[in-house]
Design an enzyme around this catalytic site. Structure first.
Site, PDB file in Angstrom:
ATOM      1  N   LYS A   1      13.045   7.893  12.594  1.00  0.00           N
ATOM      2  CA  LYS A   1      13.505   8.263  11.619  1.00  0.00           C
ATOM      3  C   LYS A   1      15.025   9.118  11.520  1.00  0.00           C
ATOM      4  O   LYS A   1      15.680   8.913  10.649  1.00  0.00           O
ATOM      5  CB  LYS A   1      12.499   9.078  10.798  1.00  0.00           C
TER       6      LYS A   1
ATOM      7  N   TYR B   1       8.567   7.807  16.257  1.00  0.00           N
ATOM      8  CA  TYR B   1       8.583   7.729  14.893  1.00  0.00           C
ATOM      9  C   TYR B   1       9.633   8.852  14.331  1.00  0.00           C
ATOM     10  O   TYR B   1      10.515   8.186  13.658  1.00  0.00           O
ATOM     11  CB  TYR B   1       7.125   8.019  14.487  1.00  0.00           C
TER      12      TYR B   1
ATOM     13  N   ILE C   1       3.130   4.435  -0.458  1.00  0.00           N
ATOM     14  CA  ILE C   1       4.522   4.924  -1.177  1.00  0.00           C
ATOM     15  C   ILE C   1       5.132   3.593  -1.617  1.00  0.00           C
ATOM     16  O   ILE C   1       5.527   3.306  -2.839  1.00  0.00           O
ATOM     17  CB  ILE C   1       5.287   5.777  -0.214  1.00  0.00           C
TER      18      ILE C   1
ATOM     19  N   THR D   1      -1.870   8.529   2.569  1.00  0.00           N
ATOM     20  CA  THR D   1      -1.518   7.115   2.645  1.00  0.00           C
ATOM     21  C   THR D   1      -2.527   6.606   3.679  1.00  0.00           C
ATOM     22  O   THR D   1      -3.099   7.161   4.633  1.00  0.00           O
ATOM     23  CB  THR D   1      -0.060   6.472   2.862  1.00  0.00           C
TER      24      THR D   1
ATOM     25  N   SER E   1       0.872  -0.994  -0.036  1.00  0.00           N
ATOM     26  CA  SER E   1       0.029  -0.037   0.074  1.00  0.00           C
ATOM     27  C   SER E   1       0.874   1.300  -0.036  1.00  0.00           C
ATOM     28  O   SER E   1       2.223   1.089   0.341  1.00  0.00           O
ATOM     29  CB  SER E   1      -0.932   0.077   1.313  1.00  0.00           C
TER      30      SER E   1
ATOM     31  N   SER F   1      11.578  10.354   7.016  1.00  0.00           N
ATOM     32  CA  SER F   1      10.512  11.341   7.166  1.00  0.00           C
ATOM     33  C   SER F   1      11.088  12.804   7.525  1.00  0.00           C
ATOM     34  O   SER F   1      12.130  13.064   8.160  1.00  0.00           O
ATOM     35  CB  SER F   1       9.605  10.867   8.390  1.00  0.00           C
TER      36      SER F   1
END
Length: 322
Positions: free
Chosen positions: A206, A202, A52, A235, A50, A176
Site C-alpha cells: 500500500k 500488505y 468496498i 468487509t 464484494s 490503506s
C-alpha cells in the site's frame, strides 16, 4: 521505530478510521457533491464483487454510470451484477473475469478492453489481497506483491492510452492507513529476506501504491490520479485476512458503504479533482502520507528505483502479441 509507528498509527486509527471517526468527519461533508448524474461515463472497478468495490459500483450505477466489474470469481461477480442491476435498474453493468496476480492476463485484458470500448473515464484500482504466508504465483511472483502492486501498475499503465482520450479522466487507487507504518523498501519487493509477515507485506504494498500514484501524477498530466484510505471497514476481506483484528474491532468498524464514500466522491464529484493530482485522501480530504517523526519518507532515488523495477517486471511479463 516500528513500535513507535505502530502505536501512533493505532491511536490515530481508533480516533479516525472507525465508524465514529467517519461519523465525525461526515458532519463536514457537502451531500450535494454526490448528487451527480454520471450517465454515459465509463467506470472500471477491480475487486468489485464484494466489500468496498461492490459498494462503489452500486453507488455509481445508481447515478447512471456504465460500470465494468473486474473480478476473479465468475459466480460471485455475476451475483454482484444481478444485485446491482436489480437495485438500480441500470442495465449497463458488465462483468469481466481477471486474476490480478497474473501479469500476462492483465495485459491481455487491457488490450481487449481497449479494442471493445472507445472510452474509459475512471479506473478504480480496488482489488487486493493479504496472504498471511509467503506464496508464489504460477509466474513465480510473491502473491501479495503480484496482486497489490504489480497488478495495479500493469493495469493502470496499460489503460492510460484509453483514459487519455477522455476529458476529466481519473485513476483512483484504494490504499490503506496501514501504509503509514512502512517506509518504501525497494530492495526487497517480494519479501525474500527475513521473517514474512502478511500484514506488513500488505502495508508495504500500500505504501508502494501511494508512491506509484505520486509518480503517475508527475508523468501523465491529462489524468487526475489519487489514492484513498477507506478507514477500518467491515468487509469479507478483513474478516478472512485479519480475524484477530476483526474480533477486537468488529463493533467499531465502518460499513462497506461508509468505507466507499471517499472512493465514490473521488470518482464522480468535481470537488476532488479540484485538488492537485497525486494526493492521498481520507474522508474527502487530502491527508499526509507520513506519521509525524516516523522517518518513513523515501528519497527520489528510491521512488525512481521502484518505478523502474515495476516497469522492468511488467515488460518481462508482457505477451509478445500485446
Amino acid at each position: 521505530m516500528s513500535l513507535y509507528r505502530n502505536s501512533v498509527w493505532f491511536i490515530k486509527g481508533l480516533r479516525e478510521y472507525t465508524k465514529s471517526g467517519y461519523e465525525a468527519a461526515a458532519q463536514q461533508f457537502a451531500p450535494k457533491e454526490l448528487d451527480v448524474d454520471v450517465s454515459g461515463r465509463c467506470f472500471l472497478i477491480t475487486g468489485a464483487n464484494s466489500g468496498i468495490g461492490k459498494a462503489t459500483a452500486l453507488e455509481i450505477a445508481k447515478r447512471g454510470g456504465i460500470v465494468h466489474l473486474v473480478c476473479r470469481n465468475k459466480e460471485r461477480a455475476e451475483a454482484a451484477k444481478a444485485e446491482i442491476v436489480n437495485e438500480t435498474n441500470n442495465k449497463e453493468v458488465y462483468v469481466h473475469i481477471l486474476d490480478m496476480s497474473r501479469p500476462k492476463m492483465i495485459w491481455e485484458f487491457a488490450d481487449k478492453f481497449q479494442q471493445a470500448n472507445d472510452k474509459l473515464n475512471v479506473l478504480i484500482n480496488n482489488a487486493g489481497c493479504m496472504i498471511n504466508r509467503r506464496e508464489l504465483t504460477e509466474d513465480q511472483l510473491e502473491t501479495n506483491f503480484a496482486t497489490n502492486t504489480l497488478g495495479t501498475y500493469i493495469l493502470t499503465t496499460a489503460l492510460v492510452p484509453l483514459l487519455e482520450k477522455c476529458e476529466d479522466a481519473r485513476v483512483i487507487t484504494v490504499s490503506s492507513g496501514g501504509m503509514l507504518v512502512q517506509k518504501l523498501n525497494v530492495d526487497d519487493l517480494q519479501f525474500e529476506k527475513g521473517r514474512f509477515d502478511g500484514t506488513m507485506a500488505y502495508a508495504q504494498n500500500k505504501r508502494q501504491q501511494v508512491t506509484m500514484t505520486e509518480q503517475w501524477a508527475k508523468i501523465h498530466k491529462n489524468i487526475h490520479f489519487s489514492c484513498m484510505h477507506p478507514g477500518w471497514a467491515d468487509t469479507e476481506a478483513v474478516r478472512s485476512s485479519m480475524p484477530d483484528f476483526y474480533a477486537m474491532m468488529k463493533n467499531r468498524l465502518r460499513t462497506a458503504t461508509q468505507g466507499a464514500d471517499t472512493l465514490v466522491w473521488l470518482a464522480i464529484s468535481t470537488t476532488g479533482t479540484q485538488q492537485p493530482s497525486g494526493l492521498y485522501f481520507q474522508d474527502r480530504k487530502p491527508v499526509s502520507t507520513h506519521l509525524l517523526l516516523a522517518q518513513t519518507r523515501a528519497t527520489a532515488v528510491e521512488e525512481e528505483k521502484l518505478m523502474k523495477s515495476l516497469e522492468e517486471k511488467a515488460t518481462n511479463h508482457k505477451p509478445s502479441t500485446t
